[in-house]
Design an enzyme around this catalytic site. Structure first.
Site, PDB file in Angstrom:
ATOM      1  N   SER A 216       5.222   1.131  -2.745  1.00 48.19           N
ATOM      2  CA  SER A 216       4.395   0.173  -3.492  1.00 48.19           C
ATOM      3  C   SER A 216       3.568  -0.694  -2.553  1.00 48.19           C
ATOM      4  O   SER A 216       2.418  -1.032  -2.865  1.00 48.19           O
ATOM      5  CB  SER A 216       5.278  -0.698  -4.382  1.00 48.19           C
ATOM      6  N   ARG A 220      -0.402  -0.084  -3.057  1.00 50.68           N
ATOM      7  CA  ARG A 220      -1.151  -1.190  -3.651  1.00 50.68           C
ATOM      8  C   ARG A 220      -2.441  -1.439  -2.868  1.00 50.68           C
ATOM      9  O   ARG A 220      -3.523  -1.567  -3.445  1.00 50.68           O
ATOM     10  CB  ARG A 220      -0.300  -2.451  -3.686  1.00 50.68           C
ATOM     11  N   ASN A 224      -6.323  -0.235  -4.412  1.00 46.32           N
ATOM     12  CA  ASN A 224      -7.373  -1.216  -4.652  1.00 46.32           C
ATOM     13  C   ASN A 224      -8.605  -0.958  -3.790  1.00 46.32           C
ATOM     14  O   ASN A 224      -9.742  -1.074  -4.272  1.00 46.32           O
ATOM     15  CB  ASN A 224      -6.839  -2.624  -4.393  1.00 46.32           C
TER      16      ASN A 224
END
Length: 293
Positions: A216, A220, A224
């Protein structure tokens, strides 16, 4: 892939900008291959790392008891911000002596890498074409991606570094025996025969927890920045729709300028926010390594 294939020019434009300059040349492998090296990601991430270190070294050299410079004031503000966050998350003062500078370096480094997404999409391609090293397929720099954090290898590599620190501090604080024992006794604490029965489940859940934190953390940042990069490419396609001084071209050209400017301004927030989140989660995960379940 060539421009003469059945792929539309728009699709080819996007796909071309998503291919790395790597050790397998013009091929784009879809299978995980650890022998493939993305030279563009290595170059830009290393360059931004050197700039980050030089930036902080330059500020440290100007430190004095007199009136601080603007650069020093800015760096001191960042140092205070990171130090306050570290004090509230990491309980060990000894650990903070290493982790606080690490978190600051990670923050500045990721900000600089993310900021490369603000460079116009086709600027480097235009420069490489002028120099003759990226004009045609097969040229050394025909494929080149400037954004390291949109390459999954870079965020996941940084996440793996955080995972190693979690293991290091977990073993250091709890001792090897305590660290291993916690893997098999938490989170389902039990005694006697029940503890033996629950040991495999505890171990499996701890492995899942460590894997989830690492994946994660890297995904992440990657997700993005990759999405932001794609939006910049889609906006650039509006500018490529120019066919002359007609209503459609003028409208698309105006939309290209407005949309690009608005997204670039908004993207500055994403650049800073993603760096801050990665820094904070680094502190949180290392702080959690000092605690028991």
């Amino acid at each position: 892939m060539s421009a003469n294939s059945d792929v539309s020019p728009q699709s080819y434009y996007i796909q071309h900008h998503l291919v790395h300059n790597n050790s397998i040349g013009q091929k784009q492998s879809v299978i995980v291959d650890f022998s493939v090296v993305n030279f563009d990601s290595l170059f830009w991430s290393a360059l931004m790392g050197f700039i980050a270190v030089y930036f902080m070294w330059r500020a440290a050299r100007t430190a004095s008891s007199g009136v601080p410079s603007r650069l020093l004031c800015f760096v001191e503000m960042m140092v205070d911000m990171v130090d306050q966050q570290a004090r509230s998350i990491v309980p060990s003062e000894v650990t903070r002596r290493f982790v606080s500078p690490l978190a600051l370096t990670v923050f500045v480094w990721i900000v600089l890498m993310n900021a490369l997404d603000l460079v116009p999409v086709d600027l480097l391609s235009w420069v490489f074409k002028l120099t003759g090293i990226g004009a045609h397929q097969g040229d050394p720099l025909y494929n080149h991606r400037i954004l390291p954090t949109a390459d999954l290898n870079v965020p996941m590599g940084m996440a793996m570094g955080v995972l190693l620190l979690m293991f290091y501090y977990g073993i250091k604080i709890k001792k090897p025996s305590g660290f291993v024992a916690e893997l098999f006794t938490a989170p389902f604490h039990a005694h006697g025969f029940a503890a033996v029965l629950l040991a495999p489940a505890n171990f499996f859940l701890n492995l899942i927890e460590y894997a989830a934190k690492s994946v994660s953390l890297g995904m992440r940042l990657f997700g993005n920045m990759f999405a932001g990069e794609l939006i910049f490419m889609l906006v650039a396609l509006l500018g490529g729709a120019w066919t002359g001084f007609n209503g459609t071209s003028i409208a698309l050209g105006a939309a290209h300028i407005v949309a690009g400017s608005v997204w670039a301004i908004f993207h500055i927030l994403i650049v800073l926010l993603q760096a801050f989140i990665f820094m904070m989660l680094t502190l949180v995960y290392i702080g959690q390594a000092h605690e028991g379940h």
